[in-house]
Design an enzyme around this catalytic site. Structure first.
Site, short mmCIF file in Angstrom:
data_model
loop_
_atom_site.label_atom_id
_atom_site.label_comp_id
_atom_site.label_asym_id
_atom_site.label_seq_id
_atom_site.Cartn_x
_atom_site.Cartn_y
_atom_site.Cartn_z
N ARG A 129 6.36 13.73 6.32
CA ARG A 129 6.53 13.69 7.86
C ARG A 129 7.83 14.26 8.21
NH1 ARG A 129 6.12 7.13 7.43
NH2 ARG A 129 6.91 8.10 5.34
N HIS A 134 -2.08 8.36 7.96
CA HIS A 134 -2.59 8.20 6.68
C HIS A 134 -3.99 8.66 6.70
CE1 HIS A 134 -0.12 4.40 5.68
NE2 HIS A 134 0.56 5.57 5.09
N SER A 153 3.99 2.79 8.38
CA SER A 153 3.61 1.51 8.47
C SER A 153 4.45 0.37 8.79
CB SER A 153 3.16 1.24 6.80
OG SER A 153 1.93 1.73 6.47
N LYS A 155 7.73 -5.27 -3.96
CA LYS A 155 7.75 -5.52 -2.53
C LYS A 155 7.31 -6.72 -2.21
CE LYS A 155 7.66 -0.44 -1.34
NZ LYS A 155 6.75 0.59 -0.53
P1 ADP Z 1 4.57 4.53 0.15
O1 ADP Z 1 5.03 3.05 -0.03
O2 ADP Z 1 4.26 5.13 -1.26
O3 ADP Z 1 5.73 5.55 0.97
P2 ADP Z 1 3.02 4.58 2.41
O4 ADP Z 1 1.85 3.88 2.55
O5 ADP Z 1 4.20 4.37 3.36
O6 ADP Z 1 3.52 4.35 0.74
O7 ADP Z 1 2.76 6.06 2.45
C1 ADP Z 1 1.89 6.77 1.70
C2 ADP Z 1 1.94 8.17 1.95
O8 ADP Z 1 1.43 8.61 3.08
C3 ADP Z 1 3.19 8.95 1.63
O9 ADP Z 1 2.97 10.30 1.04
C4 ADP Z 1 3.67 9.03 3.03
O10 ADP Z 1 4.52 10.11 3.00
C5 ADP Z 1 2.49 9.36 3.75
N1 ADP Z 1 2.51 9.08 5.14
C6 ADP Z 1 2.94 7.85 5.74
N2 ADP Z 1 2.68 7.77 6.88
C7 ADP Z 1 1.99 9.18 7.25
C8 ADP Z 1 2.10 9.85 8.65
N3 ADP Z 1 2.29 9.23 9.73
N4 ADP Z 1 1.59 11.06 8.57
C9 ADP Z 1 1.14 11.59 7.29
N5 ADP Z 1 1.71 10.96 6.20
C10 ADP Z 1 2.24 9.73 6.08
#
Ligand code: ADP
Length: 162
Positions: A90, A17, A128, A41
């Site tokens: 990703r 992130h 996450s 969630k």
């Molecule tokens: P959501 O529940 O909306 O998917 P996340 O917190 O999991 O929220 O992810 C937020 C954003 O960050 C999404 O666009 C996701 O694809 C991106 N993201 C998550 N992990 C990574 C990573 N390792 N590298 C780049 N982008 C990521």
């Protein structure tokens, strides 16, 4: 003046992130991290805890602010006068869902576009949920999340660091 919103659950924020945030801050004048307060969630961290942890992790980035939101992302984007929604991609498995969401959001508010940043390879495998799975069993998350996030994650699983 171009403003971007980077929305997500960030439960918790990872180095993947943070990489997207850093790169977005190079492109846009202002980046607002929108932390989703999603009642359907059941997150590990309260939305207030997630906001605080992200604020600490981005404290050196002048253009970046952190806020929570609930409800529709397009409404939050409109309220903040954002031009662009940033999402990270990703793998191909992210694509179908993200494509659908961006088209839906564009239908709901044609003034806001979605832009995708592909993940830097070193973070492509990071999520996450992986962090939570590793920490739950006492595995090492030190190189996967911002420094200030390590302790709070272990604490949630009642794991004390030696
Ligand atoms: P959501 O529940 O909306 O998917 P996340 O917190 O999991 O929220 O992810 C937020 C954003 O960050 C999404 O666009 C996701 O694809 C991106 N993201 C998550 N992990 C990574 C990573 N390792 N590298 C780049 N982008 C990521």
């Amino acid at each position: 003046m171009k403003t971007a919103i980077y929305p997500g659950s960030f439960d918790p924020i990872t180095l993947g992130h943070l990489d997207v945030i850093r790169r977005s801050a190079k492109i846009f004048d202002k980046v607002i991290i929108g932390v989703l307060n999603n009642s359907s969630k059941s997150p590990l961290f309260l939305v207030e805890e997630r906001v605080k942890m992200i604020q600490e992790a981005v404290k050196d980035m002048e253009k970046v602010t952190v806020e929570s939101f609930s409800g529709l992302l397009v409404d939050f984007a409109k309220e903040k006068n954002a031009d662009v929604i940033v999402r990270g991609l990703r793998a191909i498995t992210d694509f179908e869902y993200e494509l659908q969401m961006s088209q839906l959001n564009n239908k709901l508010n044609p003034d806001v576009d979605t832009m995708f940043l592909t993940t830097s390879v070193e973070y492509a495998y990071l999520s996450s949920s992986a962090i939570k799975e590793i920490a739950k069993f006492g595995g090492s998350i030190e190189s996967l999340v911002p420094e200030n996030v390590i302790k709070p994650v272990y604490e949630k699983f009642q794991i004390t660091l030696s």
